[in-house]
Design an enzyme around this catalytic site. Structure first.
Site, mmCIF file in Angstrom:
data_model
loop_
_atom_site.group_PDB
_atom_site.id
_atom_site.type_symbol
_atom_site.label_atom_id
_atom_site.label_comp_id
_atom_site.label_asym_id
_atom_site.label_seq_id
_atom_site.Cartn_x
_atom_site.Cartn_y
_atom_site.Cartn_z
ATOM 1 N N GLU A 11 0.830 -1.207 0.000
ATOM 2 C CA GLU A 11 0.000 0.000 0.000
ATOM 3 C C GLU A 11 0.864 1.257 0.000
ATOM 4 O O GLU A 11 0.498 2.278 -0.582
ATOM 5 C CB GLU A 11 -0.979 0.000 1.183
ATOM 6 C CG GLU A 11 -1.970 -1.159 1.184
ATOM 7 C CD GLU A 11 -2.730 -1.337 -0.127
ATOM 8 O OE1 GLU A 11 -2.935 -0.344 -0.847
ATOM 9 O OE2 GLU A 11 -3.110 -2.481 -0.435
ATOM 10 N N HIS A 40 3.331 6.300 -5.542
ATOM 11 C CA HIS A 40 2.864 6.626 -6.896
ATOM 12 C C HIS A 40 2.046 7.923 -6.862
ATOM 13 O O HIS A 40 2.128 8.753 -7.762
ATOM 14 C CB HIS A 40 2.018 5.456 -7.399
ATOM 15 C CG HIS A 40 1.879 5.352 -8.892
ATOM 16 N ND1 HIS A 40 1.052 4.438 -9.487
ATOM 17 C CD2 HIS A 40 2.448 6.039 -9.907
ATOM 18 C CE1 HIS A 40 1.123 4.578 -10.802
ATOM 19 N NE2 HIS A 40 1.959 5.542 -11.089
HETATM 20 ZN ZN LIG Z 1 -2.640 -2.808 -4.776
#
Ligand SMILES: [Zn+2]
Length: 673
Positions: free
Chosen positions: A465, A471
């Protein structure tokens, strides 16, 4: 007084003022924000000026700011801290939202402006990213039915609104079934269970107001129970309850809902001119077609099945040795697998667990990102929606990058699983926005005064996570619609699955896996065992996953099955599903596929991403090692900062110089011939 959801948020970094918001604020704020967004869109659509990128596409990017704020708060609390009122609001909002997005995508004047721009795109002098956003905007409108007229447009609207309602019902039924079941354990039933499972069972019992320990259907409790309980009868009872989620009859049964969802999806795809829903869905993915997906899944299926059958045969013998003359069953797998792991690798979760403290694993995830990308984390004291939530300010070279929020512990008000979402996505135009990102997990909460300990799986989830969070946080694009994790579904798991590799870097475990009581680092021998055991039981894990992915694909490829349960059985029989393994997610609780559209015909994408993450991590290994600065810089430049502003295939090729094959994945899973 202004509704706190709609006011300017004069909080540190503009994080929602959770302490000022009450459940009564949601409905009025939602209605007002919805109307405001519609008015903004109407103004764009009816502009007397000829369409330009700025007055149409960019203006649409900036519209709906109030709605984004309201929804980011509402979805955070309704997913991670639900109650009856929030559930009722969710049922009320979901068809309204679906009608809202239909109203926008059916706005003929707006679509005419976008189609006009698309027509003239080469003469507009657009930047690469502007062109990409125009392309995606236009494609999005066409795919949602903007080009449909009359009865077909009407039918599309109804189908979408019904799908939204069914998705919410599916989720809520699952939550109901998960919350309704628990199995009280007598003191004698605790025999053989390691301390952390006993603690978790006691604390679950307390949370439910029971006198003693209980097993619940929370993954972080039932999985270790199935691994460690020598009581075959109790394992069976727990496993069967777990497997029956969503299929218990009565008004929480999801089987009829699944059938209706599949039929509606087929109708939707056909209205848009596609052969079936899989063809429609995969058009926007890196994989492109059902054939390429099937090819990938079948390339791993046979080696995985062979490994699983070989493992099953050995464990069936262990069952015999325990004097049980019954077939080896799904409720036996985890228990004997754990025993076998202990025998083969002399590694058991109970010995490992004290070394995996939540606090140290958070530190490990942060530190790896500091070494790779120069990020720094400072605790932030702000009001959030639950006392278990924590926040940090994230900086790079002293400059603000993002706010990171974590909500790690399981509770009855939280849906199961783990996820990352952006409460605010990064953007530069038309307004500069820094990301506010949250990770939500379901780790067992320790009894008061004891440190939170993770299983190895939990630790991997934390890294996973956090990879999604990176990202979002490292995103550096112009427009919010292509920032962060707004990428093709089969590309979105690359950063998260790639980040899991850093947990397995020996120097990371050596530094951060320290014993909860003694503070001693994990002994070298245990560390070696952990690393050697990394591919253990991969036959099982690959089989349960690929089975789910194939069922998802086949459900949507070809005519929708009238009886999904019969179709599921047929697909599994056709693949030769091993008897002692069940799907990772069977249809009645396959939330990825039925709670919404996100992973429908797209559950394969975890594996598609794994093909890339195995190959991408190999880039580090081939260079200077896990923290090679040049490769880290390429990863940030070509993948983590780019979001969906460039086509995924192009991004990967820019990072690696080529596309990956399936070999690195099979090798990584220990399944290579
Ligand atoms: Zn994922």
């Amino acid at each position: 007084m202004t509704n706190p959801l709609l006011a300017d948020w004069e909080t540190p970094f503009g994080v929602a003022p959770f302490d000022a918001i009450s459940d009564e604020d949601f409905r009025p704020a939602f209605d007002e924000a919805l109307a405001a967004h519609l008015a903004e869109v109407e103004a764009i659509a009816s502009s007397p000026e000829p369409a330009t990128f700025a007055n149409t596409v960019e203006a649409m990017e900036g519209a709906g700011e109030a709605l984004d704020k309201v929804l980011s708060v509402f979805f955070s609390v309704s997913g991670a801290d639900s109650n009856d009122q929030r559930q009722a609001l969710q049922r009320e909002f979901s068809p309204k939202l679906s009608a809202h997005s239909s109203a926008i995508s059916n706005n003929k004047a707006l679509f005419a402006r976008i189609a006009d721009l698309w027509e003239r795109r080469d003469a507009l002098g657009l930047s690469e990213e502007e062109m990409r956003v125009l392309y995606l905007t236009h494609r999005g409108f066409v795919r949602s039915g903007a080009a449909l007229d009359g009865a077909e447009a009407e039918q599309m609207k109804e189908v979408k609104s019904r799908l939204a309602v069914l998705g919410t019902e599916f989720t809520q039924n699952l939550l109901k079934d998960e919350a309704a079941w628990f199995m009280p354990l007598a003191e004698a039933d605790l025999e053989g269970l390691p301390g952390f499972v006993v603690d978790a069972a006691r604390s679950a019992g307390e949370a439910l107001g029971q006198d003693g320990p209980v097993v619940t259907l929370s993954r972080s409790l039932i999985v270790p129970f199935l691994q460690f309980s020598p009581r075959r009868d109790l394992r069976r009872k727990a496993f069967e309850a777990w497997a029956a989620r969503g299929a218990n009859g009565g008004d929480s049964d999801n089987r009829g809902i699944a059938a209706e969802i599949l039929a509606l999806r087929e109708t939707r795809a056909k209205l848009l001119g596609y052969d079936d829903f899989a063809a429609y869905k995969l058009e926007t993915e890196m994989a492109g077609t059902p054939e390429r997906v099937r090819e990938l899944l079948m390339a791993v299926w046979e080696p995985a099945k062979a490994q699983a059958l070989q493992d099953a045969a050995e464990m069936e013998q262990m069952l015999r040795d325990d004097g049980i003359n019954d077939a080896f069953q799904p409720w036996d797998w985890r228990y004997y697998s754990q025993k076998r792991r202990r025998a083969l690798h002399d590694l058991d979760e109970a010995e490992l667990k004290p070394y995996l403290q939540l606090e140290r694993m958070i530190e490990a995830a942060f530190t790896c990102s500091s070494r790779l990308f120069g990020l720094a984390f400072k605790p932030l004291d702000i009001a959030l929606y639950h006392p278990d939530c924590r926040a940090w300010e994230v900086t790079k070279d002293g400059k603000h990058v993002a706010v990171f929020i974590a909500d790690y512990f399981a509770r009855a008000s939280k849906r199961s699983g783990a996820w990352c979402s952006a409460m605010r996505s990064q953007a530069k135009r038309p307004k500069v926005l820094s990301p506010v990102v949250i990770n939500v997990c379901n780790f067992a909460k320790p009894p008061k005064g004891k440190p939170a300990l993770l299983s190895y799986d939990d630790a991997r989830t934390l890294f996973h996570e956090f990879g999604h969070a990176l990202h979002q946080m490292l995103s550096d694009v112009e427009f919010g619609s292509v920032s962060g994790t707004s990428v093709a579904r089969d590309f979105v798991e690359l950063p998260s699955q790639l980040y899991e590799h850093w947990l397995e870097v020996p120097e990371v475990l050596a530094e951060f896996a320290t014993h909860a009581d003694t503070g001693e680092p994990m002994p070298k021998a245990l560390l070696d065992k952990v690393l050697a055991a990394a591919t253990f039981d991969m036959g099982f894990q690959t089989v349960e996953y690929v089975a789910s992915a194939m069922v998802d694909l086949e459900f949507h490829n070809g005519p929708a099955p009238a009886d999904p349960m019969a179709k599921q059985a047929e697909i599994l029989a056709g693949m030769g599903m091993p008897q002692a393994i069940t799907m990772r997610h069977a249809t009645p609780h396959f939330a990825h596929v039925f709670s919404g559209d996100g992973y429908s015909s797209g559950y394969y994408s975890y594996m598609w991403s794994e093909v890339m993450d195995a190959d991408a991590f190999a880039a580090f290994e081939e260079a200077g090692g896990a923290f090679d600065p040049a490769i880290a810089a390429r990863l940030e430049k070509f993948i983590l900062s780019k979001g969906g502003s460039v086509d995924a295939q192009e991004l990967y090729t820019a990072f690696r110089g080529r596309m990956p094959g399936v070999e690195a994945l099979l090798k990584g899973r220990g399944l290579a011939a």
